[in-house]
Write an enzyme that holds these catalytic residues in place. Structure first.
Site, short mmCIF file in Angstrom:
data_model
loop_
_atom_site.label_atom_id
_atom_site.label_comp_id
_atom_site.label_asym_id
_atom_site.label_seq_id
_atom_site.Cartn_x
_atom_site.Cartn_y
_atom_site.Cartn_z
N LYS A 95 0.83 -1.28 0.00
CA LYS A 95 -0.08 0.03 0.14
C LYS A 95 0.96 1.20 0.29
CE LYS A 95 -4.42 -1.42 1.21
NZ LYS A 95 -4.34 -3.02 1.75
N GLU A 117 -10.70 7.24 3.63
CA GLU A 117 -11.59 6.15 4.39
C GLU A 117 -10.57 4.87 4.66
OE1 GLU A 117 -11.75 6.30 0.89
OE2 GLU A 117 -11.25 4.24 0.57
N SER A 384 1.46 -9.88 -1.45
CA SER A 384 0.98 -8.50 -1.00
C SER A 384 1.41 -7.92 0.24
CB SER A 384 -0.31 -8.26 -1.41
OG SER A 384 -1.15 -8.99 -0.75
#
Ligand SMILES: *Cc1c(COP(=O)(O)O)cnc(C)c1O
Length: 400
Positions: A95, A117, A384
């Site tokens: 991320k 969010e 990931s």
């Protein structure tokens, strides 16, 4: 010569075929236009590229390596399984690839604050980290139910200096957090910028986040060649919104010999509410400002979804994934909660790597695929994220 895929999509309005676009309230058109213009202006400037490169190398921990999963491959008895180690990024997942870039963009625009969010809190933590590094304010909106469920991430965000705002209406989860964050952004578009956490939302986010995540496959192509003197035969990644998957797919889309698999969570079963396999069971529809393939309930609203991995339980999917699937360029793989947990333990015990439950879906599918292929074939899995966040949940609910 054919135009390279990445230069052809999306079109000017943000469409990948019929998917994507921008379906937003009147008041948001101007601020999103501003973000798009700023991105177009800076994306190819040496200043932006150099700053991003610098921070990735000297702070974030890139390039991340590719590891050969020897024991796991031997166990499966077929194709060789390789792992692109996005779990080794600072904060433990892919991320930060887009959060760092989003915050640099915010700085370029002269903004003081980033707003977003978060569902499980992973995007919130990554954005709070990037905001701390670049000295910007950070405001994260999160459903009250999720705040209780994902408390350690709430604490992390606060320690990192972010303000966590509870969304208290409706079901008090991700959808309400999106509403609440948009509302806050609308009140303060001069000072703040909205930072979406995946390849979803209105144009230009699916394109921008893809571009930021494409570093995964730019690195992987070269690294894999160094290891195997060829391209991977198969690439496997889990798909929630789809950012880590598009990141590892993007440089290979024009390479027709490479099979691309996006793995969706089958959760506990095939009924609506038991899974979040949007591409498999969904239909075309608009949600969160973009047209894609989504899971609907009987009223046509976004359906309730489930996965053991809270980072991939989303009722829609990035528009580019919907497009690539309908073009038959990508294939969809499925993985149940049980298979993901089994892969979580297998990778931990055979390779010494505890994967995020999201990533474990990709590992589980790769294991199934490997068994069907001869030993000279290869599979590259995008790992990931790391699984530290999931250990308490797994050990309590699926004891050793
Ligand atoms: C957030 C997250 C995902 C899901 O997001 P995508 O946009 O689909 O990549 C997958 N894995 C990990 C580790 C995550 O934190």
């Amino acid at each position: 010569m054919r135009k390279p895929y990445l230069k052809s999509y999306p079109d000017k309005e943000g469409f990948f075929g019929e998917f994507g676009g921008s379906y937003i309230p009147e008041e948001l058109i101007k601020p999103f236009e501003e973000i798009k213009k700023a991105y177009e202006e800076i994306k190819s400037t040496p200043k932006f590229i150099e700053e991003l490169k610098h921070v990735r190398k000297h702070y974030q921990g890139r390039p991340t390596p590719i590891s050969f999963a020897r024991n796991l491959s031997n166990f499966c008895g077929g194709a060789k399984i390789y792992l692109k180690r996005e779990d080794l990024n600072h904060t433990g997942a892919h991320k930060l690839n887009h959060c760092m870039a989003e915050v640099i963009l915010a700085k370029h625009l002269g903004k003081k604050k980033v707003i977003a969010e978060t569902g499980a809190g992973q995007h919130g933590v990554a954005l709070a980290t990037a905001a701390a590094y670049f000295n910007l304010e950070c405001e994260i909106h999160m459903g009250e139910v999720d705040i209780k469920k994902e408390y350690p991430n709430v604490v992390r965000m606060k320690i990192l200096g972010a303000k966590v705002i509870p969304a208290t209406h409706g079901l008090k989860t991700l959808k309400e957090a999106v509403d609440s964050a948009f509302e806050a952004y609308l009140k303060d578009t001069d000072n703040s910028i909205y930072c979406i956490g995946s390849v979803v939302g209105p144009h230009p986010f699916p394109m921008m986040i893809r571009d930021f995540q494409s570093i995964i496959s730019i690195e992987a192509k070269e690294q894999f060649f160094e290891l195997e003197c060829k391209l991977p035969d198969n690439i496997v990644a889990c798909v929630g919104g789809g950012s880590n998957a598009i990141g590892i797919f993007s440089s290979f889309i024009d390479e027709e010999t490479v099979n691309l698999y996006g793995v969706e969570p089958m959760g506990k079963g095939e009924k609506i509410g038991e899974h979040s396999a949007s591409l498999t069971y969904g239909e075309e529809g608009i949600m969160h400002g973009f047209n894609s393939i989504m899971l609907k309930d009987e009223k046509g609203e976004p359906a309730a979804v489930h996965s053991v991995a809270s980072g991939i339980d989303y009722p829609s999917v990035g528009p580019e994934h919907a497009f690539l699937k309908t073009q038959n360029r990508t294939k969809v793989g499925l993985c149940t909660d049980k298979e993901a947990v089994d892969a979580f333990y297998k990778l931990s015990q055979m390779e010494g790597i505890i994967p995020a439950l999201e990533s474990a879906h990709a590992v589980a599918y790769a294991m199934k695929l490997a068994k069907t292929l001869p030993k000279d074939k290869t599979i590259l899995v995008n790992l990931s994220g790391r699984g530290d966040k999931d250990i308490d949940y797994v050990i309590q609910n699926y004891p050793l």
